[in-house]
Structures are given as structure tokens and as C-alpha cells.
Design an enzyme around this catalytic site. Structure first.
Site, PDB file in Angstrom:
ATOM      1  N   GLY A  32     -19.123 -50.635  36.961  1.00  0.00           N
ATOM      2  CA  GLY A  32     -20.474 -50.714  37.506  1.00  0.00           C
ATOM      3  C   GLY A  32     -21.570 -50.411  36.511  1.00  0.00           C
ATOM      4  CE  LYS A  38     -22.048 -55.949  27.810  1.00  0.00           C
ATOM      5  NZ  LYS A  38     -21.526 -55.246  28.966  1.00  0.00           N
ATOM      6  CB  ALA A  73     -18.382 -54.054  25.704  1.00  0.00           C
TER       7      ALA A  73
END
Length: 490
Positions: free
Chosen positions: A285, A303, A373
Site C-alpha cells: 500500500g 518514484k 520499490a
């Protein structure tokens, strides 16, 4: 052969007489110390292993406080290699014993010093460390604060010390015999923190149990190390009283528990405003948490490494939609990979080279939400994992976790891994059915704040994210609490 500076006269400012007495007792035992110090050896090795994971510069400037016979000194030398070493102890005899050990790689100087009062030292240090010495400070946190003041920007303070509960069996034996033990009082782990506001980090705890043939063997071990200075105002027992205590101690099993506190703090530098969102696992999540934080703090999103785009859209688009972020608030990944694997594994399949050292955060005027990640130990390239990138970016962490069965173990393991690296933890966000028990356990045993709990959502959309964002404390409040929050419960 390293350059060695001979021992100098003590550099002490307002040191209490008790510190000198402690040093004298250890000095008298210097020649036999190592034969009675298995706990000290284990602790030094574990602290050195934690330090070896830090992002230290090449040939760091290292100050060691209370070197003793050199257990931590040599453990660090094996792991770190060349450094500019300043090795100190309050006892000239202990210092001389350490100096007779194997030559240190780099340059070294050996100084007689009361580490609680280091003001006379010159220069700044990339690492200040100490293993099982600072518990003898008359004011632990004030002494740690004075040491931290000698850190260079971005430098680390790493110590192992004793915490509340140490020697509980010996104290119980005294109570059973009607006496009070003369062992010094040790603080609970949450109360161990340098008296400075510009440090980030925390304390992790460990219990080691040592079995003895009997109480006399335990006392001989303490005497063999010189660790016999009683707490202030505690006179020694008479021979008859000591016999009663020894009998009670033997009856309990002649076992002693050491409650060890490993503190790791970093001198704050001007880091990017914002947080790094990581998780206890993949699919935990993180993207939803990132969207909620971006909406709550009006933040940018980035990201650094995106994998798995062959199977689903990247997380940048998802966060943009959920947090209602305009394009100028989004920053492109440094690497985009097709396979839903770790960056290292995906890059290998795709004949692509990923280099974690080339990942640099974007320039922003707003706070920045960085999403990792997978979890902390997901490999990025041949030599770096996600936790290495977090340490290099020097941002506090928000840890995404499940709320259900197994989360306590997974979350506390992740918290401990971050604290070993001196990485500050802003808080935890739990997702799933609400569990007051799991929330309490994570906060109590992890010494971290649960920032929010995300219940199961019928619809994961912008409206749900906006509603959840309203419960997130302001970023400034979270960052201020980070500097004042206790580190860990023992």
C-alpha cells in the site's frame, strides 16, 4: 605504519571525582580485562557491524570514547579500513593496552580523556563511537550531547550502553536478603537521547543472558574487568550480608541479564523537505500512502525506480489521479523497467544497467514524497539495496505496513533495520482492518508513531484519499516530533 601520537595528559573539564575512581578501577584490571569480558566482546562486534552499514566518507575522522583494551577499536578497523583515529580512555593503563594492539590502518592518536567532558578536543568527527563505557557517565544524556557537539555536519554518534533491567537478578537477590544492590541505575531505552535537538536517529535494544557457576564467579568477573564502582551513596555490604545475597542469587540460578541499548544518531543537515515512503513488503500500500501524504502536505511526488510497467501503469499516474496532482508536481523516475521484479532482477533480464549512485532527487520548492520499490532490502543494483538509497537521500521514512496478522514482526524488523542505519522514522501507516492491539505493539516495542490507520476502502479514489488526508498531521508537526520523540521501548 600509521602515524601514532603518544598519550597526552587528560583533557578534562569539570569532571567529577567519581569518574576518576571509575577509571582507576578499570586501569587496575587492564591486564586481565579481556579474560572476563565476553558480553563486552559481543557488544563491540555488534556495534561495529551497525557502524559498518553507515554512509561514512572515505577515510573518516573517528573518535572513540572509552576504548578499554581495544575491542571496538579493532572490530571497526577490520570493517572500515583506513581512517583518522582518535582513540581515548579515562584510564592510562587501558589506553596503553589498546595502543599495544594491532596497528590501525590510517593515522592514529591515543589520548587520555574523560569522554563525558570532551570539550578540549580539537576538530570535528565523522563518527563518534563508544561501546559499554558511557553508562559510567554521571549524566548520560548531557554527556552524549557534549559528544554530539563534536560531530561534523552529517556525522554519526553510535554508542552501546546498558539500559534498565540490567543485573535485575542480582538486585532481586539483594531484595530477597533484605538489602539494596549497589549496582548503578540504568535508564530505560526511551529516555536515552543526546541533549541536542539537531540529531535524528534512535535506540534499539537487545537482551543477553550470561550464566555463571555461582554468585562468586559473577563477582570475580566484575572484579576482573574493574567494573566494581558502586552507585553513589551505596556502601559495600558486610561479609555476612554478602553471603546472604550470594545464597539468594545462587538459589535463583546464578543468571544475569544484560539489557543493551544501541544508540545511533546522525547530525542533521539540510535534507530535502519531505519523506521516503517504504514498506514492510511489496504490495503493502505504499502508493496509496504516498497519495494520501502528497494530498495532505500539498507535496510533489517522485518514484526513483519504477518496475512492472509491462503489467500495469506506473505509480506516478496512479498517485497523480488519487492525489489530484497537476503535472508540474510530478517528477519522472530515474529508471523504468518492464518486469514486475526487483530493479536489480528486472535490469538483468532487460540487459539494462541500473546504478543507485546516479539517483538524485529533483529540485523542488514544495515538500517531496519519494516512493520506494518493494521493501528495505530489495536490491537496486549489484551492490545497493533500497535502504542504501534511503540513507543516501537522507530523508525521514514513513513505513507502510499491514494491520493484520504478522505485521508486528515485519514492522519491528523494518524499524530495527532503519535504526541500525541511523535513518529517522517519521512514523508508520497501517492499512487493513483496524487493530488496536497491533497498533499499540508497534508503537510500544518499535518506539515509533503510527501516523494513520487506513481501513478497508469500498472505493480507492480521489475522494477517499482527500478524506483520509484530513487525518494526517501537518508535516512540520511530524518533523518537530521526530526530534523529540523517544526512540524505542525496552
Amino acid at each position: 605504519m600509521p602515524a601514532v601520537t603518544p598519550a597526552l595528559p587528560p583533557a578534562v573539564t569539570q569532571a567529577p571525582p567519581r569518574n576518576a575512581r571509575v577509571g582507576a578501577r578499570f586501569g587496575a584490571a587492564a591486564h586481565r580485562y579481556d579474560g572476563h569480558a565476553p558480553i563486552q566482546r559481543i557488544t563491540a562486534e555488534r556495534l561495529a557491524s551497525d557502524i559498518a552499514r553507515l554512509n561514512l566518507p572515505a577515510r573518516p575522522r573517528i573518535l572513540e570514547i572509552g576504548c578499554g583494551t581495544g575491542l571496538l577499536t579493532q572490530a571497526l578497523a577490520r570493517r572500515l579500513g583506513a581512517a583518522d583515529w582518535t582513540i581515548t580512555d579515562i584510564s592510562p593503563a587501558m589506553l596503553a593496552t589498546a595502543q599495544r594492539g594491532p596497528a590501525l590502518p590510517g593515522s592514529a592518536r591515543y589520548l587520555v580523556l574523560d569522554g563525558e567532558y570532551p570539550q578540549a578536543l580539537d576538530g570535528e568527527y565523522d563518527l563518534i563511537c563508544s561501546s559499554l563505557a558511557v553508562q559510567w557517565f554521571t549524566d548520560l544524556n548531557a554527556g552524549l550531547g557534549r559528544l554530539a557537539a563534536r560531530l561534523a555536519p552529517g556525522g554519526y554518534l553510535a554508542v552501546a550502553t546498558l539500559a534498565a533491567g540490567t543485573f535485575a537478578e542480582w538486585q532481586d537477590a539483594h531484595r530477597a536478603a533484605g538489602f539494596v544492590a549497589a549496582t548503578p541505575p540504568y535508564p530505560p531505552c526511551p529516555l536515552i537521547r543526546p541533549a541536542m535537538s539537531n540529531l535524528a536517529g534512535g535506540v534499539r535494544s537487545e537482551r543477553l543472558i550470561q550464566n555463571h557457576p555461582d554468585g562468586l564467579a559473577f563477582l570475580k568477573g566484575l572484579k576482573g574487568m574493574g567494573a566494581t564502582t558502586p552507585a553513589p551513596g551505596r556502601p559495600p555490604l558486610s561479609a555476612a550480608a554478602l553471603r546472604r545475597v550470594l545464597a539468594a542469587f545462587d538459589e535463583q540460578g546464578a543468571t544475569v541479564t544484560y539489557h543493551l541499548a544501541y544508540g545511533m544518531w546522525k547530525q542533521s543537515t539540510q535534507r530535502p523537505a519531505g519523506v521516503f515512503v517504504t514498506g514492510t513488503d511489496t504490495g503493502i500500500g505504499k502508493t496509496l500512502v504516498s497519495a494520501i501524504l502528497a494530498r495532505a502536505w500539498n507535496a510533489d511526488y517522485w518514484k526513483p525506480v519504477q518496475t512492472g510497467v509491462s503489467e500495469e501503469p506506473g505509480d506516478t499516474g496512479t498517485v497523480a489521479q488519487l492525489a489530484q496532482l497537476p503535472p508540474e508536481r510530478l517528477h519522472l523516475p530515474a529508471y523504468v523497467l518492464q518486469a514486475p521484479l526487483s530493479p536489480w532482477a528486472a535490469a538483468t533480464l532487460e540487459d539494462t544497467v541500473v546504478d543507485a549512485t546516479t539517483i538524485v532527487p529533483p529540485a523542488t520548492t514544495a515538500p517531496l514524497i519519494v516512493e520506494g520499490a518493494g521493501g528495505l532490502y530489495v536490491p537496486i543494483d549489484d551492490t545497493h539495496m533500497m535502504i542504501d538509497l534511503i540513507a543516501r537521500l537522507d530523508m525521514p521514512v514513513v513505513l507502510a505496513a499491514r494491520s493484520g496478522l504478522g505485521t508486528i514482526n515485519h514492522t519491528l524488523l523494518s524499524v530495527e533495520a532503519l535504526k541500525r542505519r541511523g535513518i529517522p522514522i517519521l512514523g508508520v501507516v497501517m492499512s487493513g482492518p483496524l487493530s488496536a492491539g497491533n497498533k499499540e505493539a508497534i508503537e510500544r516495542f518499535g518506539g515509533v508513531r503510527v501516523l494513520a490507520e487506513i481501513p478497508p476502502l469500498a472505493h480507492v479514489d480521489a475522494a477517499a484519499v482527500a478524506k483520509l488526508a484530513q487525518s494526517i498531521p501537518p508535516l512540520e508537526e511530524c518533523l518537530a516530533a521526530l526530534g523529540a520523540a523517544p526512540a524505542v521501548a525496552d
